[in-house]
Scaffold this motif. Structure first.
Motif, short mmCIF file in Angstrom:
data_model
loop_
_atom_site.label_atom_id
_atom_site.label_comp_id
_atom_site.label_asym_id
_atom_site.label_seq_id
_atom_site.Cartn_x
_atom_site.Cartn_y
_atom_site.Cartn_z
N ARG A 29 48.30 13.77 -50.42
CA ARG A 29 48.61 15.12 -50.05
C ARG A 29 47.20 15.51 -50.41
O ARG A 29 46.79 16.03 -49.59
N TYR A 30 46.89 15.48 -51.81
CA TYR A 30 45.56 16.43 -51.96
C TYR A 30 44.25 16.07 -51.81
O TYR A 30 43.58 17.13 -51.96
N HIS A 31 44.59 14.74 -51.40
CA HIS A 31 42.61 14.73 -51.18
C HIS A 31 42.48 14.09 -49.85
O HIS A 31 41.40 13.69 -49.35
N GLN A 43 51.78 17.62 -57.58
CA GLN A 43 50.24 17.83 -58.95
C GLN A 43 51.23 18.89 -59.66
O GLN A 43 50.61 18.80 -61.15
#
Length: 454
Positions: free
Chosen positions: A262-264, A396
């Motif tokens: 999701r974040y990278h 996160q």
């Protein structure tokens, strides 16, 4: 006159309860089955993106597919270990491994979230008690000087298994679909279960708990059993400490593939491989910190618990920094790996300490009490709590907050170090008493034999 065989002399000199070769074969099989255990547990986390897309599941539901195993393991760990202490560890483990492997295969055929959830619960039913019974078997087969190291390696196998589960799940699902992943890991587990029947077991020590005037009913018997199990507070404090640390471990293991995805922006197979490196660092960490604990504990046993008090704090600081401080992807990954190499520092050392303070006839049960605590209040909490926080404030944020549980773990490991040595001395006295009683019984038995046989 009592005589001993050459094999008995060899065992006495090396402190092994069986021949060295048989003991190490046993350890190899115990290690491999622990890998199978965690392959089947953790393969689901790399399938989260596929399940979310196909069935529209929330993060809380996805976390529940991991947590349900830990809940079932916790609820069944103590009764299963009590049965294993009485009826034999090897046969019990064979039954466990057969159940969890068949249940993993059954996950292939799930057609709804409810069916998959139920199949995962049966996986947990099979895995119930394996960690505690396997620990007791290692403790019996090997000399005490190797216990923390081998138990660290044994629980490090859970990290290796988790790595394989995450990687295999991601790769197989991308090529053949998420259902095929369950079959690919379930069938080898059945083969290992059959091979485990060749592992040597140790003789049962039947613990006789004296009745009292108000001893009627199972509740009173259970109360007396727990009083016999450990005479001091160390075991109970270690259960609390281990639970807090396992919240951190289980959250990281469960949500790192999704974090990288999701974040990278990584594809699921790539995200699974990055997460697998973290878990693999945990496997090396469990072995390394077990080795360190064996050495710092030689002069004073409580030192190994003081070591855990320090490493759990460092783990928390590394993870919190990784997910809150502004930094590039490479720097963040390095900090995550550093935290991963320390977060499993407690697994083998905690169990080793519990076995040191537990009644010799109830060691599987003592390890099962620890397994109950860390599964229900640790491993079951991390994935579900991470999902709940993620649904409300983002993944996160969840990974930034949950590592703070390590600070609480540190406090309780420090508290356990204060009572460990006194409780270990009491357990050692019970061992010596059992050995004297057994020797006296052998003398009586030989005295009843005809002179020609004696």
């Amino acid at each position: 006159m009592i005589t001993t065989s050459a094999n008995d002399d060899t065992n006495a000199r090396t402190d092994y309860s069986v021949s060295r070769a048989r003991a190490w074969f046993g350890f190899a099989m115990i290690f491999l089955l622990m890998m199978s255990d965690y392959i089947d547990r953790q393969i689901i986390v790399s399938l989260f993106p596929h399940l979310k897309e196909e069935w529209g599941l929330s993060d809380k539901q996805l976390g529940g597919l991991v947590s349900v195993i830990s809940v079932v393991v916790a609820l069944g760990s103590i009764p299963v270990a009590m049965l294993a202490d009485r009826f034999g560890r090897v046969k019990s483990i064979f039954v466990m491994a057969s159940i969890w492997s068949c249940a993993t295969i059954a996950c292939m055929f799930a057609r709804s979230y409810g069916q998959l959830f139920a199949a995962r619960a049966v996986v947990g039913l099979g895995e119930t008690g394996y960690g505690s019974v396997g620990s007791a078997l290692i403790s019996a087969l090997f000399p005490k000087r190797l216990h923390a190291t081998l138990l660290g390696a044994f629980f490090g196998a859970s990290s290796v298994g988790a790595v394989l589960g995450v990687v295999l799940g991601g790769v197989i699902a991308d090529h053949w679909g998420w259902r095929a992943a369950f079959g690919a890991v379930g069938f080898p587990g059945m083969i290992m279960a059959l091979l485990f029947l060749l592992v040597p077991d140790y003789k049962n020590v039947i613990v006789k708990i004296a009745p009292t005037v108000d001893s009627g009913g199972p509740g009173a018997h259970l109360s007396r059993m727990f009083k016999t199990l450990s005479r001091g507070p160390t075991m109970w404090v270690l259960c609390i400490a281990g639970s807090f640390q396992m919240i951190v471990v289980s959250a990281m293991w469960s949500w790192m593939p999704s974090f990288f995805n999701r974040y990278h922006g990584m594809p699921t197979a790539t995200a699974a491989k990055y997460a697998a490196v973290l878990v693999l660092m945990g496997a090396f960490g469990a072995l390394f910190w077990g080795w360190v604990a064996d050495r710092v504990g030689r002069q004073r046993g409580a030192n190994k618990l003081l070591l855990l008090s320090m490493t759990t704090v460092l783990t928390a600081l590394l993870f919190i920094t990784a997910f809150t401080a502004p930094m590039g992807q490479t720097a963040q990954f390095i900090l995550i790996l550093a935290g991963g190499s320390m977060m499993t520092c407690t697994v083998g050392v905690s169990v080793s300490a519990i076995l040191d303070v537990t009644h010799p006839g109830l060691r599987s049960t003592g390890a099962a009490v620890h397994a109950f605590a860390i599964n229900l209040f640790g491993l079951a909490v991390g994935p579900f709590l991470g999902g709940v926080i993620s649904d409300h404030w983002g993944l996160q944020t969840a990974l930034s907050v949950i590592p703070a549980a390590g600070f609480l773990a540190s406090i309780f490991y420090w508290r356990a170090s204060r009572s460990y040595e006194a409780d270990a001395r009491m357990a050692a006295e019970l061992v010596r008493g059992a050995e004297v009683q057994a020797a006296a019984q052998r003398d009586v038995d030989l005295g009843n034999l005809p002179k020609a046989q004696a």
